[in-house]
Design an enzyme around this catalytic site. Structure first.
Site, short mmCIF file in Angstrom:
data_model
loop_
_atom_site.label_atom_id
_atom_site.label_comp_id
_atom_site.label_asym_id
_atom_site.label_seq_id
_atom_site.Cartn_x
_atom_site.Cartn_y
_atom_site.Cartn_z
N LYS A 1 23.02 38.99 29.68
CA LYS A 1 24.42 39.45 29.60
C LYS A 1 25.35 38.62 30.50
O LYS A 1 26.45 38.24 30.06
CB LYS A 1 24.48 40.94 29.97
CG LYS A 1 25.86 41.51 30.20
CD LYS A 1 26.74 41.47 28.96
CE LYS A 1 28.12 42.03 29.29
NZ LYS A 1 29.07 41.79 28.20
N LYS B 1 33.74 40.06 38.26
CA LYS B 1 32.45 40.55 38.76
C LYS B 1 31.30 39.94 37.96
O LYS B 1 30.30 39.49 38.53
CB LYS B 1 32.46 42.09 38.66
CG LYS B 1 31.16 42.82 38.89
CD LYS B 1 30.47 43.33 37.63
CE LYS B 1 31.23 44.22 36.71
NZ LYS B 1 30.55 44.59 35.49
P1 NAD Z 1 35.93 51.68 32.87
O1 NAD Z 1 36.42 51.48 34.25
O2 NAD Z 1 36.91 51.88 31.76
O3 NAD Z 1 34.91 52.93 32.82
C1 NAD Z 1 34.04 53.26 33.85
C2 NAD Z 1 33.95 54.79 33.92
O4 NAD Z 1 33.01 55.11 34.96
C3 NAD Z 1 35.29 55.46 34.29
O5 NAD Z 1 35.57 56.52 33.40
C4 NAD Z 1 35.03 55.99 35.70
O6 NAD Z 1 35.75 57.18 36.00
C5 NAD Z 1 33.54 56.23 35.67
N1 NAD Z 1 32.94 56.28 37.00
C6 NAD Z 1 33.22 55.51 38.09
N2 NAD Z 1 32.44 55.88 39.13
C7 NAD Z 1 31.65 56.88 38.68
C8 NAD Z 1 30.63 57.66 39.28
N3 NAD Z 1 30.27 57.48 40.56
N4 NAD Z 1 30.02 58.62 38.53
C9 NAD Z 1 30.39 58.83 37.22
N5 NAD Z 1 31.36 58.12 36.61
C10 NAD Z 1 31.97 57.15 37.33
O7 NAD Z 1 34.98 50.42 32.56
P2 NAD Z 1 34.51 49.86 31.13
O8 NAD Z 1 35.46 48.79 30.69
O9 NAD Z 1 34.19 51.00 30.25
O10 NAD Z 1 33.18 49.11 31.56
C11 NAD Z 1 31.97 49.79 31.89
C12 NAD Z 1 30.87 48.77 32.07
O11 NAD Z 1 30.66 48.07 30.82
C13 NAD Z 1 31.18 47.68 33.10
O12 NAD Z 1 30.01 47.37 33.80
C14 NAD Z 1 31.69 46.52 32.27
O13 NAD Z 1 31.48 45.29 32.92
C15 NAD Z 1 30.85 46.67 31.02
N6 NAD Z 1 31.45 46.14 29.79
C16 NAD Z 1 32.77 46.35 29.48
C17 NAD Z 1 33.29 45.83 28.30
C18 NAD Z 1 34.74 46.03 27.91
O14 NAD Z 1 35.19 45.33 26.98
N7 NAD Z 1 35.50 46.92 28.53
C19 NAD Z 1 32.46 45.12 27.41
C20 NAD Z 1 31.11 44.96 27.72
C21 NAD Z 1 30.61 45.47 28.92
#
Ligand code: NAD
Length: 300
Positions: free
Chosen positions: A172, A241
């Protein structure tokens, strides 16, 4: 198997559409997020609310997580009220991008509590999560991964990367280094073209019919950069990150990465200029300042 209970922690930009697909597929979903609003978005679709990661892991054998940062994943998995403190969980599946090292730490910590950790980071963005067309990079013991396959296939294409914890994460971060490289390089190139008097819409049309195309030119520019909506749905801090995680692995393995390090600096510059919460497509706005031009807006 439909009807089975699945735990889901982290109902964010990616978590909400993925969790929604599992509810729609007929799974009983037990969800947790630190933000009440995020949690309400999935309980409105029929999921049950949990009060902590440990609570989720006391109600489901399979617990999925989609969380922003590696340290948060460690806390959610191994912390006092974490998945490891649950009484029922057998599999912890990390869909987040947290890097190979954190995957190994989490796998070792959960093993002591008889929980198998699987890393299954995803690619394809919110659109892929909504449509169920993500690429899932799955790593962990073959039998457990096979058991997860029907669940994960609701989210997209299942790729088995290997048995060692962290192999999916390695795949990834390499993917995202390439994605970050294409976005940074295309942004720089389009700014140059605009400075030289070219029409950016025409440039993207030509590039997409030619050899300079990439997911950046085919998807990010038309959707979020040229119209200047900057709303692709991925935070700049999270992409930075991912690049940092990849370069850290390269350094640990002694593999030089000239281009990768330049890309890392570009995203650190974007981070310093716009902060972590900006959509990552804003990188171009920080490059425009060098040239004194603005890219896109209304199509001429
Ligand atoms: P985001 O910030 O929108 O969502 C993260 C969620 O986790 C939030 O709702 C937050 O409140 C929650 N959270 C934070 N701390 C927490 C805790 N201690 N306990 C429970 N919930 C908690 O992020 P995202 O864009 O959805 O990304 C999530 C992951 O997926 C990341 O690692 C990101 O790198 C990866 N990712 C994102 C994308 C994208 O296009 N957004 C694509 C592929 C991978």
């Amino acid at each position: 198997m439909s009807g089975e209970t699945i735990g889901f922690i982290g109902i964010g930009r990616m978590g909400l559409p993925m969790a929604s697909r599992l509810v729609a597929a007929g799974y009983r979903l037990v969800a947790y997020d630190v933000q009440g609003q995020a949690l309400s978005a999935i309980t409105a679709k029929g999921a049950e609310k949990a009060s902590s990661p440990a609570d989720v892991a006391s109600r489901a054998e399979i617990v999925l997580a989609s969380l922003p940062m590696p340290d948060i994943v460690r806390e959610v998995a191994l912390g006092e009220n974490g998945v490891g403190a649950g009484t029922r969980a057998k599999l912890f599946v990390d869909l987040s991008t947290t890097g190979p090292r954190m995957a190994k730490t989490v796998a070792a910590g959960l093993k002591e509590r008889n929980i198998t950790a699987i890393d299954a980071p995803v690619s394809g963005g919110i659109a892929g999560a909504t449509k169920g067309t993500l690429a899932l990079m799955v790593a962990g013991p073959a039998a457990e991964c096979e058991r997860l396959k029907p669940v994960l296939q609701n989210l997209g294409k299942y790729f088995y990367i290997g048995a060692e914890p962290g192999m999916g994460q390695m795949m990834k971060v390499i993917n995202n280094l390439l994605s970050a490289t294409a976005t940074a390089a295309t942004s720089e190139a389009i700014v140059l073209g605009v400075k030289a008097g070219l029409d950016p819409y025409l440039m993207i049309d030509v590039i997409n019919s030619g050899s300079g195309r990439s997911a950046a030119s085919e998807d990010k520019f038309p959707k979020s950069i040229l119209p200047r909506s900057f709303d692709f749905g991925f935070a700049l801090g999270l992409l930075s990150k991912d690049v940092n995680l990849c370069i850290a692995e390269a350094e640990a393995l002694g593999v030089p990465m000239w281009i990768g390090n330049a890309v890392k600096q570009m995203w650190l510059y974007g981070l310093a200029q716009g902060g972590p919460d900006q959509d990552f497509t804003n990188l171009i706005t920080h490059i425009e300042k060098w040239a004194g031009v603005t890219v896109g807006g209304k199509r001429r």
